[in-house]
Design an enzyme around this catalytic site. Structure first.
Site, short mmCIF file in Angstrom:
data_model
loop_
_atom_site.label_atom_id
_atom_site.label_comp_id
_atom_site.label_asym_id
_atom_site.label_seq_id
_atom_site.Cartn_x
_atom_site.Cartn_y
_atom_site.Cartn_z
N GLY A 174 -2.49 3.50 2.58
CA GLY A 174 -1.94 2.17 2.80
C GLY A 174 -1.11 1.71 1.62
CB THR A 175 -1.57 2.14 -2.04
OG1 THR A 175 -2.75 1.35 -2.18
CG2 THR A 175 -0.71 2.00 -3.29
CB THR B 276 3.45 19.78 3.85
OG1 THR B 276 4.40 20.69 3.30
CG2 THR B 276 2.80 20.40 5.08
CG HIS C 10 -9.65 4.23 4.11
ND1 HIS C 10 -10.55 3.43 3.43
CD2 HIS C 10 -8.46 4.03 3.53
CE1 HIS C 10 -9.90 2.77 2.48
NE2 HIS C 10 -8.63 3.12 2.53
CB CYS D 66 -7.65 -1.69 -5.72
SG CYS D 66 -7.18 -0.81 -4.22
CD GLN E 105 -9.07 -5.31 5.05
OE1 GLN E 105 -9.91 -5.30 5.96
NE2 GLN E 105 -9.22 -4.59 3.94
CG ASN F 28 -7.53 -7.55 0.22
OD1 ASN F 28 -6.55 -8.28 0.06
ND2 ASN F 28 -8.15 -6.98 -0.82
CB SER G 69 -4.98 1.98 5.45
OG SER G 69 -5.76 2.94 4.76
#
Length: 385
Positions: free
Chosen positions: A71-72, A238, A202, A330, A180, A152, A200
């Site tokens: 996501g970052t 890749t 996860h 983070c 989120q 978040n 994102s």
């Protein structure tokens, strides 16, 4: 020992169905998607199926989806890519908010060092950006506006549609960090006044190490990385075929019945607060966020325990088997105060004692009650040693 996970805003457990979707790509579909032989074509087909599936469920064209490493990275690609591309048109002013994730805020700070001018919008005490103020901040030379959909740390829902419409009318690019938000709203990207949107895997039961950027066709975007021609020359490298397959399955599961999901999260939130109040007795606590439930994501609950150090509270919760956090994953490993709560203008005692509890599909009511009782007991003990 009790093991209760209430940190879903940081990451979510990998859904078993997601793992099942990934396993064939980890074992058998090992080719490089850019290779022309049969092994490569098989990997390319798997990657294309994943992209098509996500596009169909989010209301976008497959060509508008860019797989990234997180996501970052998706946020960074959107912000640096749009700002630098628009600079070539003479636009050097940017708009964002002071409550964005650090993936966004630190990108804007880096752009300031490149000569861009940035307007940082501050929220009210309820954590919500004023849409009118945001609209007034957009100028003829504004290149990019970036506002998150759901905060978040507090779970407050931001007025991204209204701001996005103003950005579009002004000829500015609109980016939304929706990390989120995915799974809690009905999303049809083609109908939203948004040019770039970050996701994102996860955060929705998918694997770590893969993000996604929606880039509306026609949006100017300079690549952040330089290499091959993958992802239509927007993100070389890749592709992670197995993670893309997992992401596609996670999106399929996440977007089903978003209204019912939010209703269930609201039940969990309300029961947690009632059980916490019963267990805490006269020990005070304060909820940080928006009082209007329609503007508050119920899966994120930010609570301050005035007079109690947040690290002490988290340590005691962890010893009792309850996983929560002090905010963004983070920064929660550091002793920094929440920049989000500080920007809201909350008193220092609320900022320094804030804990985030966040719920997910696997959270059940029994866990909620038990965790709240544990938190209330700890709070009483720390207040009256």
């Amino acid at each position: 020992m009790t093991a209760i996970y209430l940190d879903h805003a940081a990451t979510t457990p990998l859904h078993p169905a997601v793992l099942d979707a990934m396993l064939p790509c980890l074992a058998d579909v090992f080719g490089n998607p850019s290779s022309l032989h049969g092994f490569g074509r098989k990997a390319r087909q798997a990657l294309t199926r994943s992209r098509d599936a996500i596009a169909g469920r989010l209301g976008a064209a497959p060509s508008e989806l860019v797989f990234a490493g997180s996501g970052t990275e998706s946020d960074n690609l959107a912000i640096f890519g749009a700002a630098r591309a628009m600079k070539e048109k003479g636009k050097t002013h940017l708009v964002t908010s002071a409550i964005e994730h650090h993936a966004v805020l630190n990108a804007f700070r880096a752009l300031e060092r490149e000569g861009f001018r940035v307007t940082y919008l501050k929220p009210g005490e309820n954590g919500r950006i004023d849409a009118g103020e945001a609209v007034r901040a957009i100028r003829p030379d504004t290149a990019l506006v970036s506002i998150m959909w759901v905060n978040n740390e507090t779970g407050v829902i931001q007025p991204v549609a209204e701001i996005g419409q103003a950005a579009r009318e002004a000829g500015a690019v609109m980016h939304v960090d929706a990390v989120q938000a995915l799974g809690f709203f009905s999303v049809r990207l083609a109908d939203l006044p948004v040019d770039l949107m970050s996701f994102s895997a996860h955060k929705i039961g998918g694997p770590k190490g893969i993000g996604l950027l929606y880039c509306r066709n026609g949006t100017l975007l300079a690549p952040l990385l330089h290499g091959g021609n993958q992802e239509r020359k927007r993100r070389p490298g890749t592709e992670n075929v197995a993670a893309a397959a997992g992401f596609a399955k996670a999106v399929e599961l996440a977007v089903a019945e978003p209204e019912a999901k939010r209703a269930r999260m609201l039940e969990l939130r309300e029961r947690f607060l009632s059980a916490l109040g019963e267990a805490a007795g006269d020990a005070p606590f304060v909820v940080n966020g928006h009082p209007d439930s329609a503007l508050q994501m119920p899966s994120i609950l930010n609570v301050s325990f005035p007079g109690i150090d947040r690290e002490t509270m988290l340590f005691n919760l962890d010893l009792a088997g309850v996983a929560a956090s002090a905010g963004s994953a983070c920064t929660s490993g550091s002793l920094e105060d929440s920049h989000v709560l500080a920007a809201m203008g909350l008193p220092p005692e609320r900022v320094k004692s804030a804990i985030r509890f966040s719920f997910g599909p696997s959270t059940d009511m029994e866990e909620i009650v038990q965790a709240a009782q544990i938190a209330g007991t700890i709070l009483r003990r720390l207040r009256n040693p």
